[in-house]
Write a protein that holds these residues in place. Structure first.
Motif, PDB file in Angstrom:
ATOM      1  N   ALA A 174       4.197 -11.686  -3.878  1.00 61.69           N
ATOM      2  CA  ALA A 174       3.272 -10.887  -3.060  1.00 61.69           C
ATOM      3  C   ALA A 174       1.856 -11.374  -3.367  1.00 61.69           C
ATOM      4  O   ALA A 174       1.528 -11.631  -4.529  1.00 61.69           O
ATOM      5  CB  ALA A 174       3.416  -9.415  -3.418  1.00 61.69           C
ATOM      6  N   PHE A 175       1.025 -11.548  -2.335  1.00 59.41           N
ATOM      7  CA  PHE A 175      -0.310 -12.089  -2.627  1.00 59.41           C
ATOM      8  C   PHE A 175      -1.399 -11.034  -2.540  1.00 59.41           C
ATOM      9  O   PHE A 175      -2.555 -11.298  -2.799  1.00 59.41           O
ATOM     10  CB  PHE A 175      -0.623 -13.322  -1.762  1.00 59.41           C
ATOM     11  N   ARG A 176      -1.050  -9.798  -2.160  1.00 61.00           N
ATOM     12  CA  ARG A 176      -2.038  -8.718  -2.244  1.00 61.00           C
ATOM     13  C   ARG A 176      -1.325  -7.386  -2.483  1.00 61.00           C
ATOM     14  O   ARG A 176      -0.103  -7.346  -2.493  1.00 61.00           O
ATOM     15  CB  ARG A 176      -2.917  -8.675  -0.989  1.00 61.00           C
ATOM     16  N   GLY A 177      -2.132  -6.342  -2.641  1.00 62.66           N
ATOM     17  CA  GLY A 177      -1.565  -5.002  -2.872  1.00 62.66           C
ATOM     18  C   GLY A 177      -1.174  -4.808  -4.325  1.00 62.66           C
ATOM     19  O   GLY A 177      -1.364  -5.688  -5.162  1.00 62.66           O
ATOM     20  N   PRO A 178      -0.630  -3.623  -4.616  1.00 59.34           N
ATOM     21  CA  PRO A 178      -0.336  -3.287  -6.022  1.00 59.34           C
ATOM     22  C   PRO A 178       0.682  -4.227  -6.666  1.00 59.34           C
ATOM     23  O   PRO A 178       0.746  -4.327  -7.878  1.00 59.34           O
ATOM     24  CB  PRO A 178       0.224  -1.859  -5.934  1.00 59.34           C
ATOM     25  N   LYS A 179       1.483  -4.930  -5.850  1.00 57.66           N
ATOM     26  CA  LYS A 179       2.508  -5.819  -6.436  1.00 57.66           C
ATOM     27  C   LYS A 179       2.070  -7.273  -6.407  1.00 57.66           C
ATOM     28  O   LYS A 179       2.898  -8.185  -6.565  1.00 57.66           O
ATOM     29  CB  LYS A 179       3.823  -5.652  -5.690  1.00 57.66           C
ATOM     30  N   ALA A 180       0.771  -7.506  -6.185  1.00 59.65           N
ATOM     31  CA  ALA A 180       0.265  -8.891  -6.101  1.00 59.65           C
ATOM     32  C   ALA A 180       0.711  -9.682  -7.332  1.00 59.65           C
ATOM     33  O   ALA A 180       0.627  -9.194  -8.460  1.00 59.65           O
ATOM     34  CB  ALA A 180      -1.253  -8.877  -5.990  1.00 59.65           C
ATOM     35  N   GLY A 181       1.213 -10.873  -7.091  1.00 60.34           N
ATOM     36  CA  GLY A 181       1.652 -11.754  -8.183  1.00 60.34           C
ATOM     37  C   GLY A 181       3.113 -11.567  -8.566  1.00 60.34           C
ATOM     38  O   GLY A 181       3.705 -12.425  -9.219  1.00 60.34           O
ATOM     39  N   GLN A 182       3.684 -10.441  -8.135  1.00 59.83           N
ATOM     40  CA  GLN A 182       5.100 -10.225  -8.479  1.00 59.83           C
ATOM     41  C   GLN A 182       6.001 -10.847  -7.418  1.00 59.83           C
ATOM     42  O   GLN A 182       5.598 -11.007  -6.259  1.00 59.83           O
ATOM     43  CB  GLN A 182       5.404  -8.728  -8.549  1.00 59.83           C
ATOM     44  N   LEU A 183       7.237 -11.175  -7.808  1.00 53.90           N
ATOM     45  CA  LEU A 183       8.194 -11.709  -6.828  1.00 53.90           C
ATOM     46  C   LEU A 183       8.367 -10.688  -5.712  1.00 53.90           C
ATOM     47  O   LEU A 183       8.539  -9.492  -5.984  1.00 53.90           O
ATOM     48  CB  LEU A 183       9.538 -12.010  -7.503  1.00 53.90           C
ATOM     49  N   SER A 184       8.320 -11.155  -4.452  1.00 52.12           N
ATOM     50  CA  SER A 184       8.297 -10.190  -3.345  1.00 52.12           C
ATOM     51  C   SER A 184       9.680  -9.867  -2.775  1.00 52.12           C
ATOM     52  O   SER A 184       9.861  -8.855  -2.126  1.00 52.12           O
ATOM     53  CB  SER A 184       7.388 -10.691  -2.222  1.00 52.12           C
ATOM     54  N   GLY A 185      10.677 -10.736  -3.027  1.00 54.71           N
ATOM     55  CA  GLY A 185      11.996 -10.508  -2.421  1.00 54.71           C
ATOM     56  C   GLY A 185      12.804  -9.486  -3.188  1.00 54.71           C
ATOM     57  O   GLY A 185      12.476  -9.129  -4.324  1.00 54.71           O
ATOM     58  N   ASN A 186      13.864  -9.010  -2.543  1.00 53.61           N
ATOM     59  CA  ASN A 186      14.784  -8.093  -3.210  1.00 53.61           C
ATOM     60  C   ASN A 186      15.616  -8.912  -4.203  1.00 53.61           C
ATOM     61  O   ASN A 186      16.256  -9.885  -3.807  1.00 53.61           O
ATOM     62  CB  ASN A 186      15.698  -7.455  -2.149  1.00 53.61           C
ATOM     63  N   PRO A 187      15.598  -8.537  -5.488  1.00 49.68           N
ATOM     64  CA  PRO A 187      16.336  -9.359  -6.475  1.00 49.68           C
ATOM     65  C   PRO A 187      17.837  -9.413  -6.187  1.00 49.68           C
ATOM     66  O   PRO A 187      18.530 -10.299  -6.666  1.00 49.68           O
ATOM     67  CB  PRO A 187      16.059  -8.656  -7.810  1.00 49.68           C
ATOM     68  N   ARG A 188      18.322  -8.468  -5.376  1.00 51.61           N
ATOM     69  CA  ARG A 188      19.766  -8.490  -5.064  1.00 51.61           C
ATOM     70  C   ARG A 188      20.094  -9.407  -3.889  1.00 51.61           C
ATOM     71  O   ARG A 188      21.236  -9.548  -3.487  1.00 51.61           O
ATOM     72  CB  ARG A 188      20.259  -7.079  -4.764  1.00 51.61           C
ATOM     73  N   GLY A 189      19.056 -10.029  -3.304  1.00 55.19           N
ATOM     74  CA  GLY A 189      19.297 -10.936  -2.177  1.00 55.19           C
ATOM     75  C   GLY A 189      18.793 -10.343  -0.888  1.00 55.19           C
ATOM     76  O   GLY A 189      18.279  -9.230  -0.844  1.00 55.19           O
ATOM     77  N   LYS A 190      18.954 -11.126   0.206  1.00 48.12           N
ATOM     78  CA  LYS A 190      18.425 -10.645   1.491  1.00 48.12           C
ATOM     79  C   LYS A 190      19.548 -10.281   2.457  1.00 48.12           C
ATOM     80  O   LYS A 190      20.712 -10.651   2.252  1.00 48.12           O
ATOM     81  CB  LYS A 190      17.491 -11.692   2.094  1.00 48.12           C
ATOM     82  N   ASN A 191      19.166  -9.583   3.495  1.00 52.28           N
ATOM     83  CA  ASN A 191      20.081  -9.208   4.579  1.00 52.28           C
ATOM     84  C   ASN A 191      20.634 -10.488   5.226  1.00 52.28           C
ATOM     85  O   ASN A 191      19.866 -11.405   5.516  1.00 52.28           O
ATOM     86  CB  ASN A 191      19.255  -8.394   5.591  1.00 52.28           C
ATOM     87  N   PRO A 192      21.956 -10.582   5.466  1.00 55.67           N
ATOM     88  CA  PRO A 192      22.490 -11.836   6.032  1.00 55.67           C
ATOM     89  C   PRO A 192      22.059 -12.123   7.484  1.00 55.67           C
ATOM     90  O   PRO A 192      22.294 -13.221   7.985  1.00 55.67           O
ATOM     91  CB  PRO A 192      24.003 -11.664   5.969  1.00 55.67           C
TER      92      PRO A 192
END
Ligand SMILES: C[S@@+](CC[C@H](N)C(=O)[O-])C[C@H]1O[C@@H](n2cnc3c(N)ncnc32)[C@H](O)[C@@H]1O
Length: 309
Positions: free
Chosen positions: A168-186
């Motif tokens: 994530a490049f902005r907001g409270p989670k800036a710098g954190q991995l932005s995807g769902n660690p369990r994977g994405k919707n197929p």
């Protein structure tokens, strides 16, 4: 608990809740004998396409549609209100014109009050090479629910993201991995891309596939696995009115669901029965939905031999 698999001609007045059954008879006659009350949590099938395969007699399109109308009516009333129906279809072809069968079936399901949740494009890499049109490389799965209160377990079928390192490049989670660690919707999108995960790129069952039998139109266990995992819970009842070689049953038993199915042809019914027995014994060979498709660029055959360059 021991798993019971039966190959039957008759329809008992009461079905034991532990039984997995393949009826070797016409689906309409089986449904007619089953009580008119909700029994199925999920119906998955690929019906005959009326294109003159070994197991079907080509009939007029109106008669084919009328046959399905009656069949779908008897299936809908036996599907639970939280249940889903998945109809996997390709094209009917007449005088060179293609008729996508989903066009034909959708009004029937809509008339019975079902809601279309996804029209999943199943893309595969191999098939006939056409000379006078683009070669067909996808079929669809129409996924309907009976109500808004339906099962959809996305976490059970997530796939690896394209860019797991994206942050994530902005907001409270800036710098954190932005995807769902369990994977994405197929996803359900038709995209002509080279990536394994962008489309439901599950190879079709052609010569050389581990699941190939003598049946001309098997669908792969992996395709059904993903639907069963997302749309049912353990012990739920999965029904396939046109069982063929039992691919739906194999996926159901692999994931501890119950299976009921009908198959008119006795050789295919026997084949399906053997596959289910092997599944229970852990001996059935199949290609899991979670296995990525081989990247053809890694094969030496994807490069021209030096002399030909
Ligand atoms: C497209 S194939 C299904 C293949 C299956 N999905 C698989 O993976 O093996 C359709 C099957 O429906 C069966 N069939 C055709 N008419 C039927 C009927 N009236 N009742 C039950 N089965 C029927 C055919 O024999 C054929 O095996």
């Amino acid at each position: 608990m021991t798993v019971s698999v039966k190959l039957l001609k008759n329809v008992p007045s009461k079905i034991d809740s532990r039984d997995n059954i393949i009826w070797n008879r016409d689906v309409a006659s089986v449904l007619h004998k089953l009580p008119e009350k909700p029994l199925f949590d999920l119906v998955i099938t690929s019906p005959p396409y009326n294109i003159g395969k070994r197991y079907e007699e080509r009939i007029k399109l109106e008669d084919y549609t009328a046959w399905h109308e009656a069949l779908i009516e008897s299936i809908v009333c036996r599907t639970k209100s939280t249940g889903s129906i998945c109809w996997q279809v390709g094209n009917y072809i007449e005088s060179g014109s293609i008729y996508p069968l989903d066009y034909l079936f959708h009004p029937i399901f809509a008339r019975h009050g079902l809601k279309l949740r996804n029209r999943i494009v199943w893309h595969y890499g191999h098939g006939l090479h056409q000379k006078r049109r683009f070669s067909g490389r996808y079929e669809v799965v129409l996924w309907y629910t009976k109500s808004d209160d339906y099962i959809f377990d996305l976490d059970a079928v997530r796939v690896p993201p394209k860019y797991p390192g994206k942050r994530a490049f902005r907001g409270p989670k800036a710098g954190q991995l932005s995807g769902n660690p369990r994977g994405k919707n197929p996803e359900d999108v038709w995209e002509v891309q080279n990536s394994t995960y962008d489309i439901w790129n599950i190879p079709n069952v052609k010569a050389g596939h581990v699941e190939k039998t003598e049946h001309p139109c098997q669908f792969p266990v992996g395709l059904v696995e993903r639907l069963i995992l997302a749309l049912t819970q353990k012990s739920d009842v999965v029904f396939d009115p046109f069982t063929g070689t039992g691919s739906t049953g194999v996926a159901a038993l692999l994931h501890k669901r119950r299976f009921l199915g009908c198959e008119l042809d006795s050789d295919y019914a026997q084949l399906a029965y053997s596959r289910l027995i092997r599944t229970v014994d852990g001996q059935e060979r199949f290609r899991s939905h979670a296995k990525p498709v081989f990247d053809h660029r890694l094969s030496p055959l994807s490069r021209l031999p030096e002399a030909a360059e």
